[in-house]
Design a protein around this motif. Structure first.
Motif, mmCIF file in Angstrom:
data_model
loop_
_atom_site.group_PDB
_atom_site.id
_atom_site.type_symbol
_atom_site.label_atom_id
_atom_site.label_comp_id
_atom_site.label_asym_id
_atom_site.label_seq_id
_atom_site.Cartn_x
_atom_site.Cartn_y
_atom_site.Cartn_z
ATOM 1 N N PRO A 136 0.833 -1.218 0.000
ATOM 2 C CA PRO A 136 0.000 0.000 0.000
ATOM 3 C C PRO A 136 0.853 1.247 0.000
ATOM 4 C CG PRO A 136 -0.014 -1.043 2.160
ATOM 5 C CD PRO A 136 0.665 -2.004 1.225
ATOM 6 N N LEU A 137 0.233 2.345 -0.321
ATOM 7 C CA LEU A 137 0.908 3.636 -0.365
ATOM 8 C C LEU A 137 1.544 3.920 0.998
ATOM 9 C CD1 LEU A 137 1.098 6.017 -2.454
ATOM 10 C CD2 LEU A 137 -0.762 7.081 -1.185
ATOM 11 N N PRO A 138 2.860 4.162 1.029
ATOM 12 C CA PRO A 138 3.498 4.399 2.335
ATOM 13 C C PRO A 138 3.037 5.710 2.944
ATOM 14 C CG PRO A 138 5.046 4.850 0.565
ATOM 15 C CD PRO A 138 3.819 4.252 -0.082
ATOM 16 N N GLY A 139 2.846 5.691 4.258
ATOM 17 C CA GLY A 139 2.414 6.899 4.945
ATOM 18 C C GLY A 139 3.560 7.800 5.361
ATOM 19 N N GLY A 140 4.741 7.210 5.517
ATOM 20 C CA GLY A 140 5.881 8.016 5.942
ATOM 21 C C GLY A 140 5.884 8.192 7.448
ATOM 22 N N PRO A 141 7.064 8.360 8.027
ATOM 23 C CA PRO A 141 7.164 8.537 9.482
ATOM 24 C C PRO A 141 6.670 9.913 9.900
ATOM 25 C CG PRO A 141 9.300 8.857 8.473
ATOM 26 C CD PRO A 141 8.366 8.417 7.362
ATOM 27 N N PRO A 142 6.114 10.007 11.087
ATOM 28 C CA PRO A 142 5.693 11.333 11.566
ATOM 29 C C PRO A 142 6.901 12.192 11.879
ATOM 30 C CG PRO A 142 5.495 9.703 13.316
ATOM 31 C CD PRO A 142 5.834 8.945 12.065
ATOM 32 N N PRO A 143 6.762 13.501 11.764
ATOM 33 C CA PRO A 143 7.873 14.379 12.134
ATOM 34 C C PRO A 143 8.111 14.327 13.631
ATOM 35 C CG PRO A 143 5.898 15.669 11.709
ATOM 36 C CD PRO A 143 5.580 14.261 11.321
ATOM 37 N N GLY A 144 9.358 14.435 14.023
ATOM 38 C CA GLY A 144 9.685 14.427 15.434
ATOM 39 C C GLY A 144 9.235 15.703 16.116
ATOM 40 N N PRO A 145 9.092 15.648 17.436
ATOM 41 C CA PRO A 145 8.669 16.850 18.157
ATOM 42 C C PRO A 145 9.758 17.914 18.138
ATOM 43 C CG PRO A 145 9.235 15.088 19.688
ATOM 44 C CD PRO A 145 9.259 14.482 18.318
ATOM 45 N N ALA A 146 9.333 19.155 18.006
ATOM 46 C CA ALA A 146 10.260 20.279 18.060
ATOM 47 C C ALA A 146 10.338 20.796 19.494
ATOM 48 C CB ALA A 146 9.792 21.391 17.129
ATOM 49 N N GLU A 147 11.446 21.396 19.824
ATOM 50 C CA GLU A 147 11.589 22.008 21.139
ATOM 51 C C GLU A 147 10.660 23.221 21.217
ATOM 52 O OE1 GLU A 147 12.799 22.374 24.960
ATOM 53 O OE2 GLU A 147 13.400 20.781 23.561
ATOM 54 N N PRO A 148 9.638 23.161 22.070
ATOM 55 C CA PRO A 148 8.693 24.283 22.102
ATOM 56 C C PRO A 148 9.313 25.510 22.745
ATOM 57 C CG PRO A 148 8.151 22.695 23.811
ATOM 58 C CD PRO A 148 9.260 22.087 23.005
ATOM 59 N N PRO A 149 9.088 26.663 22.172
ATOM 60 C CA PRO A 149 9.593 27.883 22.814
ATOM 61 C C PRO A 149 8.826 28.164 24.094
ATOM 62 C CG PRO A 149 8.179 28.442 20.964
ATOM 63 C CD PRO A 149 8.339 26.954 20.941
ATOM 64 N N ALA A 150 9.464 28.867 24.975
ATOM 65 C CA ALA A 150 8.825 29.191 26.262
ATOM 66 C C ALA A 150 7.926 30.406 26.082
ATOM 67 C CB ALA A 150 9.882 29.448 27.324
#
Length: 227
Positions: A136-150
């Motif tokens: 099936p059509l690959p979904g691809g890995p989710p993007p990793g979490p970014a460091e949230p600014p304060a």
């Protein structure tokens, strides 16, 4: 920015695909084509006797010039009806009209119930008949979490039910331009519903902002019942 980092940034941006408007003119929400295709592809993969090998989204009417009421991310498509174009392989011996009708129904339902995308047209092309289906059509890995600014905006977005984490695929997870705020994130629930809730939460947390937009770069598995 070095040549390698510039090339990497360009490849990352191209990998996102088009930035598709969710909902209506006033919703201020967009989703990457890559994230939408992942959800639509999962819906197609649940159907027997066929495999979608290519799936793209584009404006159903290229002449549509509707202006959103919230500033859009760079190069984002304006709100308006979308067209899904998909190619598929089908198992030989199965009636094609029934298979394509089932796929069309599944894609329409997923676009509405799981994404909030205004899809008006679906074009399907059977490219081959086979005794065995391709992967099936690959979904691809989710993007990793970014460091949230304060910041208050980041805290409000992360506290909203349905937000998995902030991401930084197009730029910083919280981008400010004058009195406009754009938040980039991944969701675990209906993207449009989550985006609306995030916009309300960020607007309350940053009363100095005139407008808030949300860009969703990944949409995880969830119940269509919503948040």
């Amino acid at each position: 920015m070095t040549g390698d980092s510039w090339s990497s940034a360009v490849r990352r941006r191209l990998g996102l695909g088009r930035l598709l408007a969710l909902g209506d003119l006033q919703d201020g929400a967009w989703i990457t084509e890559r994230a939408a295709v992942s959800v639509l592809g999962a819906a197609a993969a649940a159907l027997p006797d066929l495999a979608v090998t290519s799936l793209r989204l584009a404006p159903a009417d290229p002449e549509c010039r509707a202006e959103p009421q919230v500033p859009a991310p760079p190069s984002a498509l304006p709100p308006g009806p979308l067209r899904i174009t998909a190619e598929l392989t089908a198992l030989g011996g199965h009636p094609l009209p029934e298979l394509t009708a089932a796929l069309r129904d599944a894609l329409f339902a997923a676009a509405d119930d799981r994404l909030g995308l205004p899809v008006s047209d679906i074009d399907l092309r059977v490219t081959s008949l086979s005794d065995a289906l391709p992967d099936p059509l690959p979904g691809g890995p989710p993007p990793g979490p970014a460091e949230p600014p304060a910041t208050a905006a980041a805290a409000a977005a992360l506290a909203t039910p349905g937000v998995a984490h902030l991401t930084a695929e197009l730029g910083p997870p919280v981008h400010t331009s004058g009195a406009h705020v754009r938040v980039e994130l991944a969701t675990t629930h209906h993207p449009l519903e989550v985006a609306r809730a995030v916009r309300e939460a960020v607007a309350r947390a940053t009363p100095e902002a005139d407008s808030v937009a949300v860009l969703i770069t990944w949409a995880g598995n969830f119940s269509p019942s919503g948040v």
